[in-house]
Design an enzyme around this catalytic site. Structure first.
Site, short mmCIF file in Angstrom:
data_model
loop_
_atom_site.label_atom_id
_atom_site.label_comp_id
_atom_site.label_asym_id
_atom_site.label_seq_id
_atom_site.Cartn_x
_atom_site.Cartn_y
_atom_site.Cartn_z
N SER A 1 24.49 46.37 2.83
CA SER A 1 24.41 47.51 3.82
C SER A 1 23.13 48.05 3.50
O SER A 1 22.53 47.72 2.73
CB SER A 1 25.61 48.69 3.43
OG SER A 1 25.33 50.04 3.95
N TYR B 1 28.99 52.95 -3.71
CA TYR B 1 28.98 51.80 -2.74
C TYR B 1 27.48 51.21 -2.83
O TYR B 1 27.48 50.06 -2.68
CB TYR B 1 29.15 52.80 -1.36
CG TYR B 1 29.25 51.70 -0.36
CD1 TYR B 1 30.33 51.10 0.12
CD2 TYR B 1 28.06 51.78 0.66
CE1 TYR B 1 30.30 50.21 1.34
CE2 TYR B 1 28.01 51.04 1.74
CZ TYR B 1 29.29 50.19 2.23
OH TYR B 1 29.21 49.49 3.25
#
Length: 294
Positions: A145, A159
């Site tokens: 990501s 995350y």
């Protein structure tokens, strides 16, 4: 690596979102697809939809954070089709952590690492030895990501840390495959360049009891629709990238043996330059200042 009818692709997190889009795109190329996901009902629906379109599909409920389940997935894939040519370690979750890092619950970190990091590693160990030994062309795609893979969004630090780990793991994998002169390539995927409509926002619905939160959340979980409404109410434009575009990027990247599956984006490029400049100049990470909260 060319993609053609008769090859086999394995996709984790395949019941929805990016994973399902990749599975559909591989099926459109004539590949047989192995779908893995932790959510049984959604997985059954995804598999049925692909079969209705003529795809050859095998589906299995898998928690990628559990090593034995990923090893069994590999056994079933090879037992069913005799080979695996493409492996997409795509399953991922948001941790649901709140507040400052020192306030996070350990289980928020444990769950995110189990799926986002250990899940990728389990996939590599379960499939790569046989993919390499076959001598056939193959490819591994690990989903990262921009949050963490490029620069962290501090408000989603758990995350971000896991996705930064995926980048480094995939870089190391690339080097190991080259050292072995393997016919298997490796890529790291940065979905985007804009927001994505995926189930990541509601990861908590599948959170295992062993990683349960130990205290109630201070604020309710916010859905993508609620976040989008809040952004628009604040006058901020919200743009979305269709998951089908991400799947197309993956197919093109595999064919080109491209490591960085990073779509063109002025914002991402600016972040990369700012971070690299901070490191080269030994300066403080000012590129984070827009995210730092009072």
């Amino acid at each position: 690596m060319d993609l053609h009818s008769g090859q086999v692709a394995v996709v984790t997190g395949a019941a929805s979102g990016i994973g399902l889009a990749m599975a559909r795109r591989f099926a459109a190329e004539g590949l047989k697809v192995v779908l893995a996901d932790v959510e049984a009902e959604a997985l059954d629906k995804a598999a049925a939809g692909l079969r209705a379109d003529g795809a050859d599909v095998h589906a299995r409920v898998v928690d990628v954070g559990e090593r034995d389940q990923v090893l069994q997935l590999a056994e079933e894939a090879y037992g069913t089709y005799g080979a695996v040519h493409v492996l997409c370690n795509n399953a991922g979750v948001g941790s649901g952590a709140e507040g400052r890092m020192w306030e996070h619950e350990p289980n928020d970190w444990k769950w995110a690492f189990a799926v986002n990091v250990w899940g990728v590693f389990h996939g590599i160990q379960a499939f790569l030895p046989r993919m390499i030994k076959s001598g056939q062309p193959g490819h591994v795609v690990n989903t990262s990501s921009g949050d963490g893979g490029i620069a962290p969004l501090p408000t989603a630090s758990v995350y971000a840390v896991t996705k930064a780990a995926v980048v480094t793991m995939t870089e190391s994998l690339y080097a190991h495959l080259k050292a072995e002169h393997a016919r298997v390539g490796a890529s790291v995927l940065f979905p985007g360049p804009h927001m994505l409509r995926t189930g990541l926002w509601e990861s908590h619905r599948n959170r295992p009891g062993r990683y349960a939160k130990q205290r109630p959340r201070r604020t309710p979980y916010r859905s993508l629709e609620q976040w989008e409404a809040a952004m628009r109410a604040a006058g901020k434009e919200v743009r979305f990238t269709p998951v089908e575009d991400v799947a197309e990027l993956v197919v093109e990247g595999i064919r080109a043996d491209r490591f960085w599956l990073l779509p063109p984006s002025e914002h991402s490029d600016a972040q990369i330059r700012a971070r690299a400049g901070s490191m080269l100049g030994r300066t403080n990470p000012s590129y984070l200042e827009s995210f730092i909260l009072d």
